[in-house]
Design a protein around this motif. Structure first.
Motif, PDB file in Angstrom:
ATOM      1  N   ALA A 145       0.846  -1.195   0.000  1.00  7.15           N
ATOM      2  CA  ALA A 145       0.000   0.000   0.000  1.00  7.15           C
ATOM      3  C   ALA A 145       0.874   1.235   0.000  1.00  7.15           C
ATOM      4  N   ASP A 146       0.590   2.157  -0.910  1.00  5.19           N
ATOM      5  CA  ASP A 146       1.310   3.430  -0.948  1.00  5.19           C
ATOM      6  C   ASP A 146       0.675   4.457  -0.022  1.00  5.19           C
ATOM      7  N   THR A 147      -0.623   4.320   0.219  1.00  5.80           N
ATOM      8  CA  THR A 147      -1.341   5.256   1.083  1.00  5.80           C
ATOM      9  C   THR A 147      -1.801   4.522   2.335  1.00  5.80           C
ATOM     10  N   ILE A 148      -1.740   5.224   3.450  1.00  6.40           N
ATOM     11  CA  ILE A 148      -2.016   4.647   4.761  1.00  6.40           C
ATOM     12  C   ILE A 148      -2.999   5.555   5.490  1.00  6.40           C
ATOM     13  N   LYS A 149      -3.873   4.958   6.299  1.00  7.38           N
ATOM     14  CA  LYS A 149      -4.811   5.730   7.108  1.00  7.38           C
ATOM     15  C   LYS A 149      -4.238   5.953   8.502  1.00  7.38           C
ATOM     16  N   CYS A 156       7.366   1.589   7.215  1.00  6.98           N
ATOM     17  CA  CYS A 156       7.667   2.980   6.873  1.00  6.98           C
ATOM     18  C   CYS A 156       9.121   3.102   6.425  1.00  6.98           C
ATOM     19  N   PHE A 171      -0.870  11.152  10.962  1.00  6.08           N
ATOM     20  CA  PHE A 171      -0.517  12.323  10.160  1.00  6.08           C
ATOM     21  C   PHE A 171      -0.837  13.592  10.947  1.00  6.08           C
ATOM     22  N   ARG A 196       7.940   7.096   3.136  1.00  7.19           N
ATOM     23  CA  ARG A 196       7.197   6.333   2.138  1.00  7.19           C
ATOM     24  C   ARG A 196       6.667   5.070   2.792  1.00  7.19           C
ATOM     25  N   ARG A 200       0.770  -2.165   4.789  1.00  7.63           N
ATOM     26  CA  ARG A 200       0.117  -2.129   6.096  1.00  7.63           C
ATOM     27  C   ARG A 200      -0.026  -3.550   6.625  1.00  7.63           C
TER      28      ARG A 200
END
Length: 209
Positions: A145-149, A156, A171, A196, A200
Motif C-alpha cells: 500500500a502506498d497510502t495509509i490511514k 515505513c 498524520f 514512504r 500495512r
C-alpha cells in the motif's frame, strides 16, 4: 522474565476457548464480564484493534460474528521477504529489496487473503509494538500500500536515513508521527516528504507464544 499478558490477548484467548466449548462466538457483554472490563465500548475498541491486526474477523452488522483467524486450518502461501525493525529503524540495501528477493514461502490462514492481493511477510525484530500484540520474532503479513490511514500499522521507509521501521502511523499537518506501541518508547517524528509507505499490517503470526 515472561511478558505479561495484556487485555487484548486475554480477550482473544477467551474468544478461542468460548468458540471451542460452545460452537459459537461470545457476545461483547460476555467478553466484558469474563475479562473484567466495565464498558462494552472498551471491548469493542479492542475487538476493532484485533481485527485491524488480523487476529479476528467480524461483521459489524451481526451479533456473535467474531471469528478467530486460522481456525479453519486452510492455508495459503505468501513470500517471506526479510526483516523489519520494531524498535530503532534498520537499513536495507534498497527500497525495492522486499519486492525482488524472497527467503521462502510461508503458510498463512486463508481468511487473510480474502479481498486482498500483493501480500508479503516480514519477520519482526524488536519490541516497540508489543502492545499491538506484535512481538520480537513474530511474522507480520503485509498488504502492499502506498497510502495509509491514521492508526494503521505500516512498514515505513525513511528516505533520508535509508532505513525502515514498523510503527503505527499518524498524520500531523506536514509531519508524520511514527508511534511505537510500547509505553517505554518514544514516538518518532518525520517530515511527510521523508516517509514512504511500503505496506500495512493485515495479520500477525505469533512465533513465540
Amino acid at each position: 522474565m515472561p511478558r505479561k499478558t495484556n487485555t487484548r490477548e486475554s480477550i482473544l484467548e477467551f474468544i478461542r476457548t468460548f468458540r471451542r466449548d460452545n460452537g459459537y462466538s461470545p457476545s461483547v457483554r460476555e467478553v466484558a464480564r469474563h475479562c473484567g472490563i466495565k464498558s462494552p465500548s472498551v471491548v469493542q475498541y479492542h475487538l476493532d484493534q484485533l481485527q485491524q491486526t488480523g487476529f479476528i474477523t467480524k461483521d459489524k452488522d451481526r451479533s456473535r460474528s467474531v471469528g478467530v483467524v486460522g481456525e479453519t486450518g486452510q492455508a495459503a502461501e505468501v513470500p517471506l521477504l526479510g526483516v523489519i525493525a520494531a524498535g530503532q529503524p534498520i537499513g536495507v540495501p534498497s527500497v525495492d529489496k522486499w519486492s525482488s528477493e524472497a527467503e521462502r514461502m510461508i503458510d498463512v490462514p486463508r481468511e487473510i487473503m480474502k479481498g486482498r492481493k500483493d501480500l508479503f511477510a516480514l519477520r519482526v525484530r524488536g519490541n516497540s509494538m508489543v502492545d499491538a500484540m506484535i512481538a520480537d520474532s513474530d511474522i507480520v503479513v503485509m498488504e502492499q500500500a502506498d497510502t495509509i490511514k491514521n492508526g494503521d500499522v505500516a512498514a515505513c521507509w525513511l528516505e533520508n536515513e535509508q532505513e525502515v521501521t514498523l510503527k503505527k502511523v499518524f498524520f500531523e499537518k506536514d509531519r508524520v508521527r511514527l508511534q511505537p506501541c510500547n509505553p517505554y518508547m518514544l514516538p518518532m517524528y518525520h517530515d511527510a516528504a521523508n516517509v514512504r509507505f511500503q505496506g500495512r499490517v493485515v495479520a500477525v503470526l505469533r512465533m513465540n507464544p
